[in-house]
Scaffold this motif. Structure first.
Motif, short mmCIF file in Angstrom:
data_model
loop_
_atom_site.label_atom_id
_atom_site.label_comp_id
_atom_site.label_asym_id
_atom_site.label_seq_id
_atom_site.Cartn_x
_atom_site.Cartn_y
_atom_site.Cartn_z
N THR A 209 0.56 -1.57 0.70
CA THR A 209 -0.04 0.33 -0.23
C THR A 209 1.03 1.36 -0.43
OG1 THR A 209 -1.75 -0.53 1.14
CG2 THR A 209 -1.59 0.36 1.47
N GLU B 221 -7.34 0.90 -0.71
CA GLU B 221 -7.64 -0.91 -0.03
C GLU B 221 -9.15 -0.69 1.29
OE1 GLU B 221 -5.08 -2.00 2.07
OE2 GLU B 221 -6.63 -4.03 3.35
N ASP C 141 -6.13 -1.70 -5.28
CA ASP C 141 -5.42 -2.12 -3.11
C ASP C 141 -6.72 -3.22 -2.86
OD1 ASP C 141 -3.49 -2.82 -1.52
OD2 ASP C 141 -3.95 -1.04 -0.52
N GLU C 142 -6.21 -4.57 -3.86
CA GLU C 142 -6.85 -5.82 -2.37
C GLU C 142 -8.22 -5.47 -2.97
OE1 GLU C 142 -5.59 -7.66 0.71
OE2 GLU C 142 -3.38 -6.52 0.82
MG LIG Z 1 -2.04 -3.08 1.66
#
Ligand SMILES: [Mg+2]
Ligand SMILES: Nc1ncnc2c1ncn2[C@@H]1O[C@H](COP(=O)(O)OP(=O)(O)O)[C@@H](O)[C@H]1O
Length: 234
Positions: A42, A83, A153-154
């Motif tokens: 991140t 995220e 992100d994810e």
């Molecule tokens: Mg992360």
């Protein structure tokens, strides 16, 4: 290359999180950014976006990016889906989408074709959507504008298996048009989507190459990504 990162270094507080990270993202396909929890994935995305003080060099779409303000990079087509998804819970789906519009010609048709559910639920408050629907809204917001590169992100974190599969299908379709740097812990999703892979470890790039080269070698994947990083079939 759409993105070149050279010797990227980030310190937060007293810790030297990124210690000279270098990698390239090609102009097509999905490049997976991997590594154990807390390794700095991140942080890498946020440094590329100009949200953290960093040193080194970043070239985005043929121009130096390090030191340029985030809103300029976003205007030039650097899309970010964080995220935590960051949807406005009290606003409707349609309001969330409208707030994201930057261009004179927003691509509502593309977004609704990709995510018909956002059309159906246009009047629903975003806070009442499921996790998967919120992820689709977060992706839809970024896709309303023309993008040169997406940092995601994810996107499948915390989602049920059936929902993970539909998010992966959407990412696959999006990647036909826009290259992507994707942080993803679910290795079955990485196997399905990623052309290239970068693995961070101890503040540096520990491995970079074709995703199949990493995932086809379970011992290597386990060594780089940790115990339990088995690649199950989706
Ligand atoms: Mg992360
Ligand atoms: N705002 C912050 N303040 C202090 N430490 C942070 C901050 N953001 C991240 N870190 C630390 O930086 C390291 C990398 O974090 P992160 O980039 O979120 O890892 P990843 O995304 O790979 O799980 C972690 O050790 C985390 O605790």
């Amino acid at each position: 290359m759409i993105l070149s990162v050279r010797d990227l270094s980030v310190r937060i507080g007293g810790s030297h999180i990124l210690q000279g990270v270098s990698f390239d993202v090609p102009r097509t396909g999905i490049t997976a950014l991997l590594g154990r929890n807390g390794v700095g994935k991140t942080t890498t995305l946020r440094a590329i976006l100009g949200e953290l003080p960093a040193s080194g060099a970043i070239d985005f779409d043929g121009r130096p990016a390090l030191g340029r303000p985030t809103h300029r990079l976003v205007r030039d087509g650097l899309g970010y889906v964080p995220e935590d998804r960051c949807v406005f819970a009290g606003l409707t789906v349609a309001e969330n989408l409208r707030l994201a519009v930057r261009s004179a010609d927003p691509r509502f048709r593309t977004v609704y074709e990709l995510f018909p559910e956002l059309h159906v639920r246009a009047g629903q408050r975003a806070g009442t959507l499921s996790g998967g629907q919120q992820q689709m809204l977060a992706l839809g917001r970024v896709l309303l504008n023309d993008q040169r590169l997406l940092l995601i992100d994810e996107p499948t974190k915390g989602l049920a298996p059936a929902v993970i599969s539909s998010v992966a299908t959407a990412l696959d379709r999006i990647a036909d048009r826009v290259p992507m740097l994707l942080v993803e812990q679910n290795l079955a999703v990485v196997r399905r989507l990623a052309t290239d892979a970068i693995v961070l470890a101890a503040g540096r790039v520990a491995w970079q190459g074709p995703a199949a080269g990493l995932l086809g070698d379970p011992a290597l994947a386990r060594d780089l990504l940790g115990v339990g990083s088995t690649v199950r079939r989706p």
